[in-house]
Design a protein around this motif. Structure first.
Motif, short mmCIF file in Angstrom:
data_model
loop_
_atom_site.label_atom_id
_atom_site.label_comp_id
_atom_site.label_asym_id
_atom_site.label_seq_id
_atom_site.Cartn_x
_atom_site.Cartn_y
_atom_site.Cartn_z
N SER A 22 0.94 -1.39 -0.07
CA SER A 22 0.02 0.08 -0.19
C SER A 22 0.84 1.32 0.10
O SER A 22 0.54 2.39 -0.43
N LEU A 23 2.20 1.10 0.57
CA LEU A 23 3.04 2.22 0.42
C LEU A 23 3.62 2.53 -0.88
O LEU A 23 4.64 3.25 -1.31
N GLY A 24 3.30 1.52 -1.85
CA GLY A 24 3.98 1.73 -3.24
C GLY A 24 5.32 0.86 -3.44
O GLY A 24 5.82 0.59 -4.45
N LEU A 25 5.48 -0.14 -2.61
CA LEU A 25 6.64 -1.05 -2.66
C LEU A 25 6.56 -2.15 -3.90
O LEU A 25 5.06 -2.73 -3.69
N SER A 26 7.06 -2.35 -4.51
CA SER A 26 7.13 -3.59 -5.47
C SER A 26 7.15 -4.76 -4.71
O SER A 26 7.38 -4.80 -3.37
N HIS A 27 6.88 -6.03 -5.31
CA HIS A 27 6.92 -7.29 -4.66
C HIS A 27 8.50 -7.59 -4.22
O HIS A 27 8.77 -7.89 -3.06
N ALA A 28 9.42 -7.19 -5.15
CA ALA A 28 10.95 -7.36 -4.81
C ALA A 28 11.22 -6.52 -3.82
O ALA A 28 11.89 -7.08 -2.62
N LYS A 29 10.73 -5.30 -3.74
CA LYS A 29 11.07 -4.45 -2.61
C LYS A 29 10.51 -5.04 -1.28
O LYS A 29 11.01 -4.82 -0.27
N THR A 30 9.43 -5.31 -1.37
CA THR A 30 8.55 -5.91 -0.21
C THR A 30 9.19 -6.79 0.38
O THR A 30 9.45 -6.96 1.59
N MET A 31 9.64 -7.95 -0.32
CA MET A 31 10.33 -8.98 0.19
C MET A 31 11.83 -8.61 0.71
O MET A 31 12.19 -9.03 1.89
N ARG A 32 12.29 -7.83 0.16
CA ARG A 32 13.68 -7.43 0.49
C ARG A 32 13.61 -6.43 1.74
O ARG A 32 14.54 -6.70 2.59
N PHE A 33 12.91 -5.59 2.01
CA PHE A 33 12.93 -4.54 2.94
C PHE A 33 12.08 -4.95 4.18
O PHE A 33 12.18 -4.18 5.34
N VAL A 34 11.08 -5.76 4.06
CA VAL A 34 9.84 -6.15 4.92
C VAL A 34 10.00 -7.33 5.35
O VAL A 34 10.09 -7.64 6.49
N VAL A 35 9.67 -8.34 4.30
CA VAL A 35 9.60 -9.74 4.69
C VAL A 35 10.78 -10.61 5.20
O VAL A 35 10.82 -11.01 6.30
N VAL A 36 11.62 -10.53 4.31
CA VAL A 36 12.79 -11.28 4.53
C VAL A 36 13.53 -10.74 5.74
O VAL A 36 14.30 -11.71 6.44
N PRO A 37 13.82 -9.73 6.23
CA PRO A 37 14.46 -9.38 7.40
C PRO A 37 13.92 -9.65 8.68
O PRO A 37 14.48 -10.46 9.46
N GLN A 38 12.35 -9.86 8.57
CA GLN A 38 11.79 -10.36 9.70
C GLN A 38 11.99 -12.03 9.82
O GLN A 38 12.01 -12.46 10.64
N ALA A 39 11.69 -12.46 8.63
CA ALA A 39 11.76 -14.09 8.39
C ALA A 39 13.33 -14.37 9.05
O ALA A 39 13.23 -15.46 9.55
N VAL A 40 14.24 -13.86 8.43
CA VAL A 40 15.63 -14.12 8.97
C VAL A 40 15.71 -14.17 10.53
O VAL A 40 16.35 -15.04 11.22
N ARG A 41 15.09 -13.26 10.97
CA ARG A 41 15.37 -13.03 12.42
C ARG A 41 14.78 -14.03 13.28
O ARG A 41 15.08 -14.45 14.26
#
Length: 290
Positions: free
Chosen positions: A190-209
């Motif tokens: 909703s903030l305008g991030l693409s799927h790749a950026k959503t995964m890179r900046f939002v999902v993957v960092p939380q998942a790795v932690r």
């Protein structure tokens, strides 16, 4: 002169003091019982072993300290190769596993071939025993004599470790990615991030932690399994050095020395895994003292 009157210092009530004293008594009792039971078990096991008929020969064959000290430098040199293999393979495994996990979480019918390929890879290498992958790649790929492919047994041994562990670790990453609440993705999109950026900046960092403790646990397992690469017979790691030393004297002390070195290397990694797990609230993984 009386002390200046201000807010009175807090002191636990009589009930609280009694409760704390009761807990201290329970802790002392638990520690005492655990110590006594541990000593009793060790005594029973020790007496049982020492009184077996083959105990003298067993000690000469497996616990010859002078021979163990003699072969220690060679085995330690081989262990250094195992450590380097672990570091290089772990970096490659993380790259492969995260890529496969991201492919398996792609949405939309157009990505079905990628999802299917990632699923087949995961199913195949999770089903094959590691030692079979080592033998098939280590002896099979060089026999093809393809000029542009490496023929080094070390390379194919590392490839077998990366492919096998990559399949397991990709599922760890996928579990972490799936555990991130969908609202996180929705907010990012909703903030305008693409799927790749959503995964890179939002999902993957939380998942790795979230999956850091299982990742460290896989690193501990990888450190031990680097010893399996010795089945290829040309890589002088700790296990192969121990096998060579044993073959010349028919004394198995070098295997015990190699095992102790692996244990000494594994214990710090295990404690690190427990510490990270406790910091992330995985209190159940560490267990209690007694």
């Amino acid at each position: 002169m009386s002390a200046p009157t201000g807010r009175a210092a807090w002191a636990p009530s009589a009930v609280q003091q009694e409760r704390l004293a009761y807990r201290r008594r329970r802790t002392r009792r638990s520690v005492t019982i655990a110590a006594v039971s541990t000593v009793a078990v060790l005594l029973v096991v020790g007496v049982g072993l020492v009184n077996t008929p083959g105990w003298p020969r067993f000690t000469r064959t497996f616990f010859d300290f002078s021979y163990g000290w003699e072969v220690l430098p060679k085995i330690a040199e081989g262990l250094w190769l195992n450590v380097r293999l672990m570091v290089v393979c772990e970096i490659a495994i993380l790259i492969v596993a995260l890529s496969v996990a991201l492919l398996r979480t792609l949405r939309g019918p157009v990505f079905f071939p990628l999802r299917a390929a990632a699923t087949v890879y995961t199913d195949l290498f999770r089903g094959l025993p590691l030692i079979l992958v080592l033998l098939l790649l280590g002896f099979g790929m060089p026999s093809l004599r393809i000029s542009w492919l490496p023929s080094s047994a070390l390379f194919w041994g590392c490839a077998a470790l990366v492919l096998t562990y990559g399949a397991y670790v990709s599922e760890v990453f996928r579990a972490g990615i799936e555990s991130v609440h969908p609202s996180q993705r929705a907010a990012a999109r909703s903030l305008g991030l693409s799927h790749a950026k959503t995964m890179r900046f939002v999902v993957v960092p939380q998942a790795v932690r979230r999956v850091m403790p299982p990742l460290l646990n896989d690193l501990v397992a990888l450190q031990k399994d680097t010893g399996l690469i010795s089945v290829l017979g040309v890589i002088y790691d700790a296990v192969l050095q121990a096998r060579i030393a044993t073959a010349t004297t028919y004394n198995y002390t070098p295997y015990v020395v190699a095992g102790l070195l692996f244990v000494l290397l594994t214990i710090p990694l295990t404690r690190l895994t427990d510490w990270v797990a406790r910091r992330q609230g995985w209190s159940g993984t560490a267990g209690g003292t007694v």
